[in-house]
Enzyme design. Structure first.
Site, PDB file in Angstrom:
ATOM      1  N   GLU A 221      -7.944 -54.608  25.906  1.00  0.00           N
ATOM      2  CA  GLU A 221      -6.887 -55.029  26.815  1.00  0.00           C
ATOM      3  C   GLU A 221      -7.253 -56.256  27.670  1.00  0.00           C
ATOM      4  O   GLU A 221      -7.402 -56.159  28.887  1.00  0.00           O
ATOM      5  CB  GLU A 221      -6.487 -53.872  27.728  1.00  0.00           C
ATOM      6  CG  GLU A 221      -6.005 -52.657  26.968  1.00  0.00           C
ATOM      7  CD  GLU A 221      -5.415 -51.577  27.879  1.00  0.00           C
ATOM      8  OE1 GLU A 221      -5.566 -51.679  29.114  1.00  0.00           O
ATOM      9  OE2 GLU A 221      -4.791 -50.641  27.354  1.00  0.00           O
TER      10      GLU A 221
ATOM     11  N   GLU B  25      -4.952 -46.654  21.541  1.00  0.00           N
ATOM     12  CA  GLU B  25      -4.787 -45.746  22.689  1.00  0.00           C
ATOM     13  C   GLU B  25      -3.324 -45.396  22.828  1.00  0.00           C
ATOM     14  O   GLU B  25      -2.443 -46.250  22.622  1.00  0.00           O
ATOM     15  CB  GLU B  25      -5.205 -46.408  24.009  1.00  0.00           C
ATOM     16  CG  GLU B  25      -6.672 -46.520  24.230  1.00  0.00           C
ATOM     17  CD  GLU B  25      -7.010 -47.165  25.580  1.00  0.00           C
ATOM     18  OE1 GLU B  25      -6.214 -47.057  26.551  1.00  0.00           O
ATOM     19  OE2 GLU B  25      -8.074 -47.798  25.646  1.00  0.00           O
TER      20      GLU B  25
HETATM   21  C1  FCB Z   1      -5.673 -48.255  29.449  1.00  0.00           C
HETATM   22  C2  FCB Z   1      -7.180 -48.372  29.439  1.00  0.00           C
HETATM   23  C3  FCB Z   1      -7.902 -47.049  29.391  1.00  0.00           C
HETATM   24  C4  FCB Z   1      -7.211 -46.025  30.271  1.00  0.00           C
HETATM   25  C5  FCB Z   1      -5.744 -45.928  29.924  1.00  0.00           C
HETATM   26  C6  FCB Z   1      -4.999 -44.863  30.680  1.00  0.00           C
HETATM   27  O1  FCB Z   1      -5.133 -49.372  30.069  1.00  0.00           O
HETATM   28  O2  FCB Z   1      -7.612 -49.119  28.326  1.00  0.00           O
HETATM   29  O3  FCB Z   1      -9.237 -47.272  29.764  1.00  0.00           O
HETATM   30  O4  FCB Z   1      -7.405 -46.347  31.582  1.00  0.00           O
HETATM   31  O5  FCB Z   1      -5.147 -47.168  30.164  1.00  0.00           O
END
Ligand code: FCB
Length: 464
Positions: free
Chosen positions: A169, A367
């Site tokens: 990110e 994620e």
């Molecule tokens: C993302 C992050 C991860 C976690 C999730 C909830 O932005 O990559 O580390 O904090 O959110």
């Protein structure tokens, strides 16, 4: 009643995801150096519950138990990150700490013994503090330091690790850390944030170039947090605000990689950026077309997408960065993270739009997950039905997008275990495994963990 078994193809990889600073603890063990998060979280004013991740889930000491638990749950793929400061405590290669390397080597070997495939993130925000004192990623020299670190671990961990993710990110790292100042290193400067982004893209390309020239067995890619963006109305000012938002969050990271350019209109906006006192400033980072070509040529093998929300965007003159604001509508469900909509349909739209705009890209959903007030009940169970619903709908969006031709190869639930949620501290639980911070970091599989185990075992699930 409608009921259907969503059967994912046999090659589709289900996994779980974590990050070093969020789970490891052991901040002083085995010569680890300090990272910007070690420093930032030690100022209690920066963290909602005024706590830090010195111990967190204590994964650094409980890693074996964690791998056993993954095995028990049938988890086959594990995305985690390496703490740069364990390998090179100062960030520079001269500070090599073999104990740090040994930790990850042991972890990975034991993972493989349990039939769990490692997906390793090289940078999940915990930059060595010493490098930040020299400007961090706003300083182009950090690109070389990152390269030295990344090359070293990739070489040392070959052939154990075949799947590498470079940066997690870049938007969050650049903007939460260098414009909003709510993440480490706590800087508030738009031009710096944009320079950090550009340098990260260069650093990504540099290690991709090396890996592709050196290895044929490795795959490597970047991980972006993409959001589905819609305009609040058909008014032109809202449409333009939404376009700026989309270009700032998504296209700014994808266009250089896939099209060797920054989005032109937003670039123009940044060159004539309105300030609060009515003047304009040029906040564009310095870059060359050669650099953009280099980034595009060395884009990597796949794109990691972290998806959490859709955003509805309206024009707002008072909002500094983009003259745009995020609005909410009461009929749309939101997560406990209340600026996040729970919107699986938008997830589907986003996935299809990536294919439409960038072609046949190989994608991992690196994620996806949600948070709530989970508790262990008197029977020792954690009933997080809302999270099961969330997974069902979001996996269905992936299933549908795949059916419609989007090349999605895998899904990593965020997160394997509750952990230190950055500026929110321990107030947000995202795990499919509960971490009892009051009882020696005891692990308890939540209902969603049992659900996910079954999804993995059957390579699918029933949706109604
Ligand atoms: C993302 C992050 C991860 C976690 C999730 C909830 O932005 O990559 O580390 O904090 O959110």
């Amino acid at each position: 009643m409608y009921k259907e078994f969503l059967n994912f193809d046999d090659n589709f990889k289900f996994g779980v995801s974590t990050a070093s600073y969020q789970i490891e603890g052991g901040v002083k063990q085995d010569n680890k150096g300090l990272s910007i998060w070690d420093e930032f979280a030690h100022n209690p004013d920066n963290i909602d519950d005024r706590l830090n991740a010195d111990v967190s889930c204590n994964h650094y000491n409980k890693w074996e138990e964690d791998l056993d638990l993954m095995k028990l749950m049938g988890i086959k793929n594990y995305r985690f990150s390496i703490a740069w400061t364990r390998i090179f405590p100062t960030g520079k290669k001269e500070s090599l700490n073999l104990k740090g390397l040994e930790f990850y080597k042991k972890l990975i070997k034991e993972m493989i013994k349990r039939d769990i495939t490692p997906f390793v993130t090289l940078f999940h925000w915990d930059l060595p503090l010493v490098l930040q004192k020299e400007g961090g990623f706003a300083n182009k020299e950090t690109i070389d330091d990152f390269f030295d670190y990344a090359k070293y671990v990739i070489d040392e961990l070959n052939p154990l690790v075949n799947n590498w993710m470079t940066f997690n990110e870049p938007w969050v790292y650049s903007f939460c850390g260098h414009l909003e100042g709510v993440h480490a290193p706590g800087i508030k400067n738009l031009k710096t944030a944009l320079q950090v982004t550009h340098n990260i893209l260069l650093a990504h390309a540099k290690i991709v170039e090396y890996v592709k020239k050196t290895y044929t067995n490795l795959e490597i890619g970047i991980v972006n947090n993409l959001e589905q963006i819609v305009s609040a109305s058909t008014k032109e000012e809202d449409i333009l605000a939404a376009k700026r938002w989309k270009e700032a969050f998504n296209s700014w990271y994808l266009d250089p990689i896939f099209k060797a350019k920054y989005p032109k209109e937003l670039e123009h906006f940044y060159r004539n950026h309105p300030t609060s006192n009515g003047e304009v400033e040029n906040v564009m980072p310095s870059y060359t077309q050669e650099e953009l070509d280099y980034i595009c040529e060395n884009r990597g093998d796949f794109l990691g997408i972290n998806y959490y929300t859709r955003r509805i965007i309206a024009f707002d003159k008072t909002s500094y960065h983009l003259n745009a604001k995020n609005i909410f509508r009461p009929m749309i469900q939101r997560a406990e993270f209340d600026s996040w909509e729970i919107n699986p349909e938008a997830f589907y739209d986003l996935l299809v739009s990536v294919k439409e705009e960038y072609g046949d890209v190989k994608i991992y959903i690196s994620e996806n997950g949600t948070t709530g007030q989970d508790i262990i009940d008197e029977n020792g169970c954690v009933h997080d039905n809302y999270r099961i619903e969330y997974f069902k709908r979001h996996l269905a969006a992936i299933y549908q997008a795949k059916a419609d031709g989007v090349d999605i190869q895998g899904y990593f639930a965020w997160s394997f275990i509750d952990n230190f949620e950055w500026a929110f501290g321990y107030t947000k639980r995202f795990g499919i495994v509960f971490c009892d911070y009051e009882d020696n970091q005891r692990r308890v599989i939540k209902d969603s963990g049992h659900f996910y185990s079954n999804v993995i075992r059957k390579q699918g699930y029933y949706i109604t």
